[in-house]
Scaffold this motif. Structure first.
Motif, PDB file in Angstrom:
ATOM      1  N   GLU A 230       0.863  -1.184   0.000  1.00  0.00           N
ATOM      2  CA  GLU A 230       0.000   0.000   0.000  1.00  0.00           C
ATOM      3  C   GLU A 230       0.897   1.230   0.000  1.00  0.00           C
ATOM      4  OE1 GLU A 230      -1.523   3.402   1.816  1.00  0.00           O
ATOM      5  OE2 GLU A 230      -0.404   1.975   3.070  1.00  0.00           O
ATOM      6  N   PRO A 231       0.601   2.282  -0.791  1.00  0.00           N
ATOM      7  CA  PRO A 231       1.532   3.403  -0.978  1.00  0.00           C
ATOM      8  C   PRO A 231       2.067   4.012   0.308  1.00  0.00           C
ATOM      9  CG  PRO A 231      -0.257   3.569  -2.554  1.00  0.00           C
ATOM     10  CD  PRO A 231      -0.591   2.419  -1.647  1.00  0.00           C
ATOM     11  N   GLY A 232       1.210   4.186   1.324  1.00  0.00           N
ATOM     12  CA  GLY A 232       1.703   4.770   2.580  1.00  0.00           C
ATOM     13  C   GLY A 232       2.732   3.888   3.245  1.00  0.00           C
ATOM     14  N   ALA A 233       2.458   2.578   3.288  1.00  0.00           N
ATOM     15  CA  ALA A 233       3.413   1.647   3.888  1.00  0.00           C
ATOM     16  C   ALA A 233       4.686   1.564   3.057  1.00  0.00           C
ATOM     17  CB  ALA A 233       2.775   0.262   4.021  1.00  0.00           C
ATOM     18  N   ALA A 234       4.523   1.608   1.734  1.00  0.00           N
ATOM     19  CA  ALA A 234       5.691   1.576   0.856  1.00  0.00           C
ATOM     20  C   ALA A 234       6.584   2.795   1.108  1.00  0.00           C
ATOM     21  CB  ALA A 234       5.256   1.532  -0.604  1.00  0.00           C
ATOM     22  N   MET A 235       5.964   3.955   1.281  1.00  0.00           N
ATOM     23  CA  MET A 235       6.746   5.165   1.534  1.00  0.00           C
ATOM     24  C   MET A 235       7.446   5.089   2.885  1.00  0.00           C
ATOM     25  SD  MET A 235       7.843   8.004   0.415  1.00  0.00           S
ATOM     26  CE  MET A 235       6.823   8.289  -1.043  1.00  0.00           C
ATOM     27  N   ASP A 236       6.774   4.548   3.902  1.00  0.00           N
ATOM     28  CA  ASP A 236       7.411   4.401   5.216  1.00  0.00           C
ATOM     29  C   ASP A 236       8.655   3.516   5.121  1.00  0.00           C
ATOM     30  OD1 ASP A 236       5.510   5.976   6.391  1.00  0.00           O
ATOM     31  OD2 ASP A 236       4.294   4.312   7.140  1.00  0.00           O
ATOM     32  N   LEU A 237       8.524   2.393   4.423  1.00  0.00           N
ATOM     33  CA  LEU A 237       9.664   1.487   4.268  1.00  0.00           C
ATOM     34  C   LEU A 237      10.796   2.174   3.513  1.00  0.00           C
ATOM     35  CD1 LEU A 237       9.589  -2.269   3.436  1.00  0.00           C
ATOM     36  CD2 LEU A 237      11.060  -0.759   2.127  1.00  0.00           C
ATOM     37  N   ALA A 238      10.456   2.882   2.436  1.00  0.00           N
ATOM     38  CA  ALA A 238      11.484   3.548   1.632  1.00  0.00           C
ATOM     39  C   ALA A 238      12.215   4.614   2.441  1.00  0.00           C
ATOM     40  CB  ALA A 238      10.843   4.165   0.393  1.00  0.00           C
ATOM     41  N   VAL A 239      11.457   5.384   3.222  1.00  0.00           N
ATOM     42  CA  VAL A 239      12.079   6.438   4.029  1.00  0.00           C
ATOM     43  C   VAL A 239      13.034   5.832   5.053  1.00  0.00           C
ATOM     44  CG1 VAL A 239      11.597   8.182   5.789  1.00  0.00           C
ATOM     45  CG2 VAL A 239      10.236   8.122   3.697  1.00  0.00           C
ATOM     46  N   ARG A 240      12.640   4.725   5.690  1.00  0.00           N
ATOM     47  CA  ARG A 240      13.517   4.080   6.664  1.00  0.00           C
ATOM     48  C   ARG A 240      14.781   3.556   5.992  1.00  0.00           C
ATOM     49  NH1 ARG A 240       8.560   1.936   8.488  1.00  0.00           N
ATOM     50  NH2 ARG A 240       9.009  -0.091   7.541  1.00  0.00           N
ATOM     51  N   ALA A 241      14.637   2.938   4.840  1.00  0.00           N
ATOM     52  CA  ALA A 241      15.796   2.387   4.142  1.00  0.00           C
ATOM     53  C   ALA A 241      16.763   3.484   3.719  1.00  0.00           C
ATOM     54  CB  ALA A 241      15.348   1.576   2.937  1.00  0.00           C
ATOM     55  N   ILE A 242      16.220   4.554   3.159  1.00  0.00           N
ATOM     56  CA  ILE A 242      17.080   5.652   2.689  1.00  0.00           C
ATOM     57  C   ILE A 242      17.771   6.327   3.861  1.00  0.00           C
ATOM     58  CG2 ILE A 242      17.054   7.926   1.601  1.00  0.00           C
ATOM     59  CD1 ILE A 242      14.728   6.824  -0.169  1.00  0.00           C
ATOM     60  N   GLY A 243      17.037   6.566   4.946  1.00  0.00           N
ATOM     61  CA  GLY A 243      17.648   7.192   6.117  1.00  0.00           C
ATOM     62  C   GLY A 243      18.777   6.359   6.692  1.00  0.00           C
ATOM     63  N   ALA A 244      18.578   5.039   6.707  1.00  0.00           N
ATOM     64  CA  ALA A 244      19.609   4.164   7.270  1.00  0.00           C
ATOM     65  C   ALA A 244      20.877   4.177   6.425  1.00  0.00           C
ATOM     66  CB  ALA A 244      19.067   2.747   7.405  1.00  0.00           C
ATOM     67  N   VAL A 245      20.757   4.053   5.113  1.00  0.00           N
ATOM     68  CA  VAL A 245      21.960   3.974   4.285  1.00  0.00           C
ATOM     69  C   VAL A 245      22.638   5.330   4.162  1.00  0.00           C
ATOM     70  CG1 VAL A 245      21.123   1.966   3.030  1.00  0.00           C
ATOM     71  CG2 VAL A 245      20.670   4.238   2.102  1.00  0.00           C
ATOM     72  N   ARG A 246      21.866   6.409   4.194  1.00  0.00           N
ATOM     73  CA  ARG A 246      22.501   7.732   4.180  1.00  0.00           C
ATOM     74  C   ARG A 246      23.338   7.930   5.437  1.00  0.00           C
ATOM     75  NH1 ARG A 246      18.752  12.638   3.184  1.00  0.00           N
ATOM     76  NH2 ARG A 246      20.801  13.629   3.035  1.00  0.00           N
ATOM     77  N   GLY A 247      22.806   7.503   6.582  1.00  0.00           N
ATOM     78  CA  GLY A 247      23.577   7.600   7.810  1.00  0.00           C
ATOM     79  C   GLY A 247      24.799   6.712   7.799  1.00  0.00           C
ATOM     80  N   LEU A 248      24.701   5.582   7.110  1.00  0.00           N
ATOM     81  CA  LEU A 248      25.814   4.639   7.056  1.00  0.00           C
ATOM     82  C   LEU A 248      27.032   5.245   6.373  1.00  0.00           C
ATOM     83  CD1 LEU A 248      26.483   1.701   7.809  1.00  0.00           C
ATOM     84  CD2 LEU A 248      25.642   1.032   5.560  1.00  0.00           C
ATOM     85  N   VAL A 249      26.835   6.002   5.304  1.00  0.00           N
ATOM     86  CA  VAL A 249      27.960   6.574   4.554  1.00  0.00           C
ATOM     87  C   VAL A 249      28.226   8.035   4.913  1.00  0.00           C
ATOM     88  CG1 VAL A 249      27.732   4.976   2.631  1.00  0.00           C
ATOM     89  CG2 VAL A 249      26.471   7.128   2.584  1.00  0.00           C
ATOM     90  N   GLY A 250      27.437   8.594   5.857  1.00  0.00           N
ATOM     91  CA  GLY A 250      27.699   9.954   6.309  1.00  0.00           C
ATOM     92  C   GLY A 250      26.910  11.025   5.604  1.00  0.00           C
ATOM     93  N   ASP A 251      25.901  10.653   4.813  1.00  0.00           N
ATOM     94  CA  ASP A 251      25.132  11.630   4.052  1.00  0.00           C
ATOM     95  C   ASP A 251      23.957  12.185   4.846  1.00  0.00           C
ATOM     96  OD1 ASP A 251      24.840  13.031   1.563  1.00  0.00           O
ATOM     97  OD2 ASP A 251      23.063  11.807   1.159  1.00  0.00           O
TER      98      ASP A 251
END
Length: 713
Positions: A53-74
């Protein structure tokens, strides 16, 4: 949040259990954003997002992007002092003079003939915003050699949490500080779920047992008095390694009863257990004051522990009895005594062999080792095997590193061991390791793993992205770009803090060639981005090194605490490195070019995270150091510590580390088929993949090993 931690630790995104729907648009956005930070999602992950469902998909995407950005310092803004860096950096003296010219009409602390640079109104503070920095630089020109890291779809959050808990708890090596805290959180979360079959490392075991006690459970696998002491330290928020004193809190009656009961059972199993008490007599006496053992007469053996600690009763330790045999010159007897504790015998092997003056004594020592070697942990076997590989000749210098990675150097005054004796001892260890190594149907090996030092302790590394244990080497692909860029980022917690990034340049004999720092902004094409002296909102410093033209054989970046909070006190502190071609342009920081990023934590005031050396073919390699020098309380500079830095780097780079290649050779001798992974390798059946990050196209049913999991139990 646990899902962020799981993504950062495993590069697996927990599967969402949200309702189905049309999340295709979100999946396309996720794919595009990930590409901008140097990641790519597997088809399985994108399909999963598309089906949510789009809302759940966006929540998952935001969590994934936030995690990997923090991993490399972005996750933070990396501004540079000089707007056009790496271009437009002025001569150091001319720059300081220009700052002085701006003093006209402004108050400053000026003594006769002395000017405090930190008081200059335009020195050390950003003179432009991050948005202005970005506007002054063209977009990064994408390169096929930019880093691309694969992000996978995982199981549900509960399943991924359990799997990570079992992996950390069952680790064959001590965990670093960050992973110990994570293990504590996971142990509390997974209290009612699957539990590890064994927790082999006693420090890790204390953390798990503290979580069990907090949840009303009994501690498990407590079989030495020191296990109880570690547990009491963890319950009090102290150091389970016992390296630093713990101030014990006031324990509740139930906690006192559990701790004293555990002590009673240990000592009741054999009075020899009391021999370990004297090593930590001080902590035991302080703990006794809080446990009140006299109130629990049903635990008489526990009371004996505190009697030994107070000196009211004598308990001879195993080490003390062995020392008596050493003093009497009876090496065989010393080995016989130590064989009661097989790990201690192996750790004493060098000393025993050095004191063996007759072939019969060598035979006695190795016979004792052979009789108990099956009871020694795989980590200890690997540690001793690495030690033996460096004992046929004197070391350039002996490097000692504490659990906090603080390092010091001493002369190597030990007599070398005869090569034939080392060969016999090494053959015993290799034989035992070969027996314990599992048999894999087909092992596929990432070539980047071949020079990774076996992670024999989490204390010899840092948290971060693509961080490897001390002594590990990584080849820098010459196609990835000829410009090597270091960066450090820090953010103060409560008071003004000034970290300084520097680079020491050495020749083939480790002689001083030059340095780049805030006091010397450029040298032989290397350029510093400028000195930042405060970090309330975070600060970044960069250094560019032109690898193809720099007149140096070894580069040693270091981060100095010039003033303010230390590495353990700041809110955030990291070091990383990037590679890029000169034509790629772009802002000083771009996550797609980050090759590794490590946290900086430790008690010292000078951090030495890594060293870079030129290989015989002209290419470069990175060797992880993970060391700290004590430094001075303030005003640390590369000019003041370059002698110690040089000696440490020389000793670390000359040492022979036990790498994954050694265990792979043992596996091949055992008949395990191995294949080197390449992007064009086609696999039809499930395999076991050895690497930090598995590729996207492994056959279904394949499993992944990391170097720490390769170490046998």
């Amino acid at each position: 949040m646990l899902d962020h931690v799981i993504i950062r630790k495993t590069l697996r995104v927990p599967r969402s259990e949200a309702p189905a729907g049309d999340g295709a648009a979100v999946a396309r956005q996720l794919d595009a954003v990930l590409a901008g930070v140097g990641f790519t999602a597997t088809r399985e992950l994108l399909d999963h997002v598309s089906g949510l469902e789009p809302g759940a998909a966006m929540d998952l995407a935001v969590r994934a992007i936030g995690a990997v950005r923090g991993l490399v310092g972005d996750h933070v803004e990396h501004n540079a002092y000089f707007l056009d860096f790496p271009n437009g950096v002025p001569d150091t003296v001319e720059f300081w003079v220009s700052c002085l010219r701006e003093l006209v009409g402004r108050p400053v602390d000026v003594l006769p003939g002395v000017v405090n640079l930190l008081d200059l109104p335009t020195y050390g503070r950003y003179r432009h915003t991050f948005a202005e920095l970005l506007a002054a630089h063209d977009e990064l020109v994408a390169s096929a050699e930019d880093r691309v890291t694969v992000l996978h779809l995982g199981d549900t959050l509960a399943e991924e949490t359990s799997a990570l808990y079992l992996r950390l708890a069952g680790s064959p090596t001590p965990l670093g500080e960050g992973d110990l805290d994570l293990l504590a959180e996971l142990a509390r979360t997974c209290l009612d779920g699957a539990q590890p079959k064994a927790v082999p490392v006693r420090e890790n075991r204390a953390v798990v047992n503290a979580a069990r006690m907090a949840g009303g459970r009994e501690p498990v696998a407590v079989d030495t008095v020191t296990d109880v002491l570690r547990l009491a330290c963890r319950l009090s928020g102290g150091d389970v390694s016992l390296a630093t004193p713990t101030r014990f809190r006031s324990f509740r009656r139930r906690e006192r009863r559990v701790l004293l009961g555990a002590l009673d059972r240990v000592v009741d199993g054999g009075e020899a257990k009391l021999g370990d008490v004297a090593r930590h007599a001080g902590p035991w006496k302080r703990l006794g004051e809080g446990l009140h053992p006299h109130e629990y007469p049903r635990f008489p053996h526990a009371a004996e522990v505190f009697a030994v600690a107070r000196g009211e009763r004598t308990a001879r330790s195993l080490a003390g009895r062995a020392e008596e045999a050493f003093y009497a010159g009876d090496v065989g007897r010393a080995a016989e005594i130590l064989a009661v504790a097989p790990g201690m015998l192996l750790r004493s092997l060098d000393r025993l062999l050095r004191r063996s003056t007759e072939p019969s004594e060598v035979d006695s020592v190795l016979a004792a080792v052979e009789s108990v070697i099956g009871s020694v942990s795989g980590r200890v076997l690997c540690s001793v095997r690495e030690h033996l590989a460096n004992r046929t000749t004197p070391d350039l210098a002996r490097v000692f590193a504490t659990r906090g990675r603080r390092a010091w150097v001493a002369d190597d005054n030990r007599d070398p061991l005869p090569p034939e004796v080392v060969a016999r001892a090494a053959a015993l260890i290799d034989g035992e390791l070969t027996t314990r190594l599992p048999t894999y149907a087909h092992l596929v090996v990432d070539p980047a793993m071949l020079d990774v030092a076996l992670p024999l302790s989490g204390k010899a590394s840092e948290d971060g992205f693509a961080v490897l244990p001390r002594g590990s080497r990584s080849r820098i692909d010459p196609e990835a770009g000829e410009v090597l860029r270091f960066f450090t980022y820090w953010r103060e917690t409560a008071r003004r803090t000034d970290f300084d990034l520097s680079a020491l340049l050495l020749d083939e004999d480790f002689g001083y060639v030059g340095h780049v720092a805030w006091t010397n902004l450029a040298h032989d094409g290397a350029v510093h981005s400028g000195d930042i002296t405060e970090s309330a909102d975070g600060a970044t410093e960069f250094i560019d090194i032109p690898l193809s033209t720099i007149d140096a054989h070894c580069l040693v970046p270091q981060v100095n605490v010039y003033s303010g909070e230390g590495f353990d006190d700041v809110a955030e502190s990291t070091f990383g490195w990037m590679t890029r071609g000169p034509a790629q342009a772009g802002a000083p920081f771009d996550p797609r070019t980050v090759r590794a990023r490590s946290t900086l934590r430790g008690p010292g005031r000078v951090a030495l995270p890594i060293a870079f050396t030129r290989d015989p073919d002209g290419s470069w390699s990175a060797t992880w150091l993970h060391l700290h020098l004590p430094g001075d309380p303030a005003f640390n500079q590369v000019e003041g510590n370059h002698l110690n830095t040089t000696l440490l780097a020389k000793a670390i780079l000359a040492r022979r580390y036990l790498t994954t290649t050694h265990l792979l050779d043992l596996l091949r001798a055992k008949g395990v088929p191995t294949t080197t992974w390449t992007p064009t390798l086609h696999l039809d059946v499930p395999v076991t993949y050895l690497g930090l990050h598995p590729p996207d196209d492994l056959p279904e049913g394949s499993t992944t090993l990391t170097p720490d999991q390769l170490i046998p139990d």
